[in-house]
Design an enzyme around this catalytic site. Structure first.
Site, PDB file in Angstrom:
ATOM      1  N   SER A 178       0.851  -1.199   0.000  1.00  0.00           N
ATOM      2  CA  SER A 178       0.000   0.000   0.000  1.00  0.00           C
ATOM      3  C   SER A 178       0.884   1.246   0.000  1.00  0.00           C
ATOM      4  O   SER A 178       1.629   1.483   0.960  1.00  0.00           O
ATOM      5  CB  SER A 178      -0.893   0.016   1.235  1.00  0.00           C
ATOM      6  OG  SER A 178      -1.395   1.332   1.419  1.00  0.00           O
ATOM      7  N   HIS A 185      -1.170  -1.249  -4.191  1.00  0.00           N
ATOM      8  CA  HIS A 185      -2.448  -0.924  -3.539  1.00  0.00           C
ATOM      9  C   HIS A 185      -2.511   0.576  -3.301  1.00  0.00           C
ATOM     10  O   HIS A 185      -1.614   1.167  -2.693  1.00  0.00           O
ATOM     11  CB  HIS A 185      -2.562  -1.691  -2.221  1.00  0.00           C
ATOM     12  CG  HIS A 185      -3.890  -1.570  -1.542  1.00  0.00           C
ATOM     13  ND1 HIS A 185      -5.008  -2.284  -1.928  1.00  0.00           N
ATOM     14  CD2 HIS A 185      -4.281  -0.809  -0.496  1.00  0.00           C
ATOM     15  CE1 HIS A 185      -6.014  -1.980  -1.135  1.00  0.00           C
ATOM     16  NE2 HIS A 185      -5.610  -1.082  -0.258  1.00  0.00           N
ATOM     17  N   ASP A 233      -4.714   3.647  -1.883  1.00  0.00           N
ATOM     18  CA  ASP A 233      -5.824   3.960  -0.976  1.00  0.00           C
ATOM     19  C   ASP A 233      -6.364   5.355  -1.217  1.00  0.00           C
ATOM     20  O   ASP A 233      -5.687   6.340  -0.915  1.00  0.00           O
ATOM     21  CB  ASP A 233      -5.335   3.860   0.486  1.00  0.00           C
ATOM     22  CG  ASP A 233      -5.123   2.416   0.893  1.00  0.00           C
ATOM     23  OD1 ASP A 233      -4.015   2.096   1.385  1.00  0.00           O
ATOM     24  OD2 ASP A 233      -6.045   1.608   0.710  1.00  0.00           O
ATOM     25  N   MET A 284      -8.907   8.164  -0.167  1.00  0.00           N
ATOM     26  CA  MET A 284      -9.744   8.566   0.963  1.00  0.00           C
ATOM     27  C   MET A 284     -10.247   9.996   0.736  1.00  0.00           C
ATOM     28  O   MET A 284      -9.458  10.871   0.352  1.00  0.00           O
ATOM     29  CB  MET A 284      -8.929   8.506   2.259  1.00  0.00           C
ATOM     30  CG  MET A 284      -8.340   7.130   2.534  1.00  0.00           C
ATOM     31  SD  MET A 284      -7.402   7.114   4.060  1.00  0.00           S
ATOM     32  CE  MET A 284      -6.550   5.538   3.906  1.00  0.00           C
ATOM     33  N   HIS A 315      -8.354   1.140  -3.916  1.00  0.00           N
ATOM     34  CA  HIS A 315      -9.294   0.911  -2.809  1.00  0.00           C
ATOM     35  C   HIS A 315      -9.998   2.232  -2.525  1.00  0.00           C
ATOM     36  O   HIS A 315      -9.385   3.157  -1.989  1.00  0.00           O
ATOM     37  CB  HIS A 315      -8.498   0.408  -1.591  1.00  0.00           C
ATOM     38  CG  HIS A 315      -9.307   0.220  -0.356  1.00  0.00           C
ATOM     39  ND1 HIS A 315      -8.721   0.012   0.879  1.00  0.00           N
ATOM     40  CD2 HIS A 315     -10.642   0.206  -0.139  1.00  0.00           C
ATOM     41  CE1 HIS A 315      -9.669  -0.125   1.790  1.00  0.00           C
ATOM     42  NE2 HIS A 315     -10.845  -0.009   1.198  1.00  0.00           N
ATOM     43  N   MET A 370     -12.175   4.524  -0.519  1.00  0.00           N
ATOM     44  CA  MET A 370     -12.809   4.800   0.770  1.00  0.00           C
ATOM     45  C   MET A 370     -13.443   6.191   0.648  1.00  0.00           C
ATOM     46  O   MET A 370     -12.927   7.198   1.161  1.00  0.00           O
ATOM     47  CB  MET A 370     -11.775   4.750   1.908  1.00  0.00           C
ATOM     48  CG  MET A 370     -11.314   3.333   2.197  1.00  0.00           C
ATOM     49  SD  MET A 370      -9.745   3.230   3.043  1.00  0.00           S
ATOM     50  CE  MET A 370      -8.628   3.345   1.635  1.00  0.00           C
ATOM     51  N   MET A 421     -11.300  -5.990   5.426  1.00  0.00           N
ATOM     52  CA  MET A 421     -10.567  -4.972   6.164  1.00  0.00           C
ATOM     53  C   MET A 421     -10.253  -5.520   7.558  1.00  0.00           C
ATOM     54  O   MET A 421     -11.177  -5.814   8.327  1.00  0.00           O
ATOM     55  CB  MET A 421     -11.381  -3.687   6.273  1.00  0.00           C
ATOM     56  CG  MET A 421     -11.499  -2.884   4.982  1.00  0.00           C
ATOM     57  SD  MET A 421      -9.919  -2.518   4.237  1.00  0.00           S
ATOM     58  CE  MET A 421      -9.184  -1.462   5.489  1.00  0.00           C
ATOM     59  N   GLY A 469      -8.842   4.019   7.046  1.00  0.00           N
ATOM     60  CA  GLY A 469      -8.526   5.441   7.259  1.00  0.00           C
ATOM     61  C   GLY A 469      -7.057   5.706   7.487  1.00  0.00           C
ATOM     62  O   GLY A 469      -6.547   6.773   7.124  1.00  0.00           O
ATOM     63  N   GLY A 485      -2.822   3.911   7.976  1.00  0.00           N
ATOM     64  CA  GLY A 485      -1.879   2.793   8.005  1.00  0.00           C
ATOM     65  C   GLY A 485      -1.351   2.629   9.420  1.00  0.00           C
ATOM     66  O   GLY A 485      -1.640   3.441  10.308  1.00  0.00           O
ATOM     67  N   ASP A 510      -6.538  -6.564   4.232  1.00  0.00           N
ATOM     68  CA  ASP A 510      -5.945  -5.226   4.251  1.00  0.00           C
ATOM     69  C   ASP A 510      -5.952  -4.625   5.653  1.00  0.00           C
ATOM     70  O   ASP A 510      -6.996  -4.311   6.199  1.00  0.00           O
ATOM     71  CB  ASP A 510      -6.786  -4.346   3.310  1.00  0.00           C
ATOM     72  CG  ASP A 510      -6.211  -2.974   3.119  1.00  0.00           C
ATOM     73  OD1 ASP A 510      -6.863  -2.166   2.427  1.00  0.00           O
ATOM     74  OD2 ASP A 510      -5.123  -2.691   3.669  1.00  0.00           O
ATOM     75  N   GLY A 511      -4.703  -4.498   6.205  1.00  0.00           N
ATOM     76  CA  GLY A 511      -4.621  -3.792   7.485  1.00  0.00           C
ATOM     77  C   GLY A 511      -3.873  -4.589   8.537  1.00  0.00           C
ATOM     78  O   GLY A 511      -4.318  -5.666   8.925  1.00  0.00           O
ATOM     79  N   GLY A 560       1.223  -1.979   4.173  1.00  0.00           N
ATOM     80  CA  GLY A 560       1.806  -0.645   4.016  1.00  0.00           C
ATOM     81  C   GLY A 560       3.010  -0.507   4.928  1.00  0.00           C
ATOM     82  O   GLY A 560       4.161  -0.546   4.492  1.00  0.00           O
ATOM     83  N   SER A 561       2.756  -0.396   6.231  1.00  0.00           N
ATOM     84  CA  SER A 561       3.862  -0.131   7.167  1.00  0.00           C
ATOM     85  C   SER A 561       4.872  -1.284   7.183  1.00  0.00           C
ATOM     86  O   SER A 561       6.083  -1.040   7.231  1.00  0.00           O
ATOM     87  CB  SER A 561       3.321   0.142   8.570  1.00  0.00           C
ATOM     88  OG  SER A 561       2.287  -0.770   8.881  1.00  0.00           O
TER      89      SER A 561
HETATM   90  C1  DX5 Z   1      -6.292   1.648   5.536  1.00  0.00           C
HETATM   91  C2  DX5 Z   1      -5.879   1.206   4.138  1.00  0.00           C
HETATM   92  C3  DX5 Z   1      -4.830   0.139   4.177  1.00  0.00           C
HETATM   93  C4  DX5 Z   1      -3.541   0.595   4.836  1.00  0.00           C
HETATM   94  C5  DX5 Z   1      -2.712  -0.592   5.220  1.00  0.00           C
HETATM   95  O1  DX5 Z   1      -7.483   2.383   5.440  1.00  0.00           O
HETATM   96  O2  DX5 Z   1      -6.979   0.701   3.423  1.00  0.00           O
HETATM   97  O3  DX5 Z   1      -4.548  -0.292   2.835  1.00  0.00           O
HETATM   98  O4  DX5 Z   1      -2.810   1.412   3.953  1.00  0.00           O
HETATM   99  O5  DX5 Z   1      -1.653  -0.105   6.015  1.00  0.00           O
HETATM  100  P1  DX5 Z   1      -0.936  -1.078   7.070  1.00  0.00           P
HETATM  101  O6  DX5 Z   1      -0.437  -2.251   6.260  1.00  0.00           O
HETATM  102  O7  DX5 Z   1       0.178  -0.247   7.636  1.00  0.00           O
HETATM  103  O8  DX5 Z   1      -1.973  -1.480   8.067  1.00  0.00           O
HETATM  104 ZN    ZN Z   2      -6.514  -0.253   1.503  1.00  0.00          ZN
END
Ligand code: DX5
Ligand code: ZN
Length: 220
Positions: free
Chosen positions: A6, A31, A33, A35, A64, A66, A139, A144, A146, A177-178, A199-200
């Site tokens: 992500s 990926h 995101d 928002m 994705h 949101m 999810m 919202g 990472g 995801d998450g 992501g992280s």
């Molecule tokens: C959160 C996003 C995720 C997020 C994942 O709303 O949809 O894709 O970026 O980040 P990590 O892997 O750090 O939880």
């Molecule tokens: Zn996502």
């Protein structure tokens, strides 16, 4: 396992370098995101940023949404280069007709369609659509941000969804995801996940190594 880093967690002061590493890491998806500051209390990227990523990466653009208005923004991001558009049932007021229509519109534009839901939304809201989507996104954190912790109950939701997909002869994949890291990736693989968003875990570590770890995960 398909790895979907992500880019919410990318270090934008080193964007080109990190995307180069991503391209060479073995990741299949990027990926992305989106928002809107309404559906979730955060604001991220517009279509021009996705166009920028398309110029420097050939990875599958896994968008994705949101956002409160996925009908409008699915067209905006398809035009900007999205390969997959995943949207939230909650943004469609769980209206089955609207959800199916949007999936058909995404398919009519030659893209893949995904459906997702917040961790607190009843999984049953996905059940009527087993044969309408290419993937379902579980999810495992509240959408919202990472860097959040994996919600353990997500494993049961993955298992339940896997059963419904099998029962309906659907070919849909399960994306999670998450809060994905080496440990939670194995939990998700054992529960039936096909694609893992991270992501992280990817961008706070050696990108290549982290992606390789995710790709190497499989159900034990
Ligand atoms: C959160 C996003 C995720 C997020 C994942 O709303 O949809 O894709 O970026 O980040 P990590 O892997 O750090 O939880
Ligand atoms: Zn996502």
């Amino acid at each position: 396992m398909i790895a979907a880093p992500s880019v919410l967690s990318l270090d934008y002061s080193r964007m080109n370098e990190e995307v180069r590493q991503l391209n060479e890491s073995g990741a299949q998806y990027l990926h992305f995101d989106v928002m809107d500051g309404h559906f979730v209390p955060n604001l991220t990227f517009g279509p021009d940023i996705l166009k920028g990523f398309c110029r420097i990466s050939d990875l599958t653009k896994d968008v994705h949404l949101m956002v409160d208005d996925p009908v409008y923004y699915s067209n905006v991001f398809i035009e900007a280069g999205a390969d997959i558009i995943t949207f939230h049932t909650e943004a469609m007021q769980n209206n089955a007709g609207m959800i199916k229509d949007l999936a058909m519109s995404i398919h009519a534009q030659g893209r893949k369609a995904g459906l997702t839901l917040r961790p607190g939304t009843d999984l049953l809201s996905l059940k009527p659509f087993m044969n309408d989507f290419d993937l379902f996104l579980i999810m495992s954190v509240e959408p919202g941000f990472g860097g959040q912790k994996f919600i353990p109950e997500s494993a049961d939701r993955i298992r339940q969804l896997k059963q419904w997909i099998a029962d309906s002869q659907s070919k849909a994949l399960i994306e999670v995801d998450g809060g994905i890291n080496a440990e939670t990736a194995q939990i998700c693989a054992d529960a039936g996940a096909d694609i893992l968003v991270a992501g992280s875990f990817v961008f706070r570590n050696d990108i290549r190594k982290a992606v390789q770890q995710l790709c190497a995960v499989h159900a034990s």
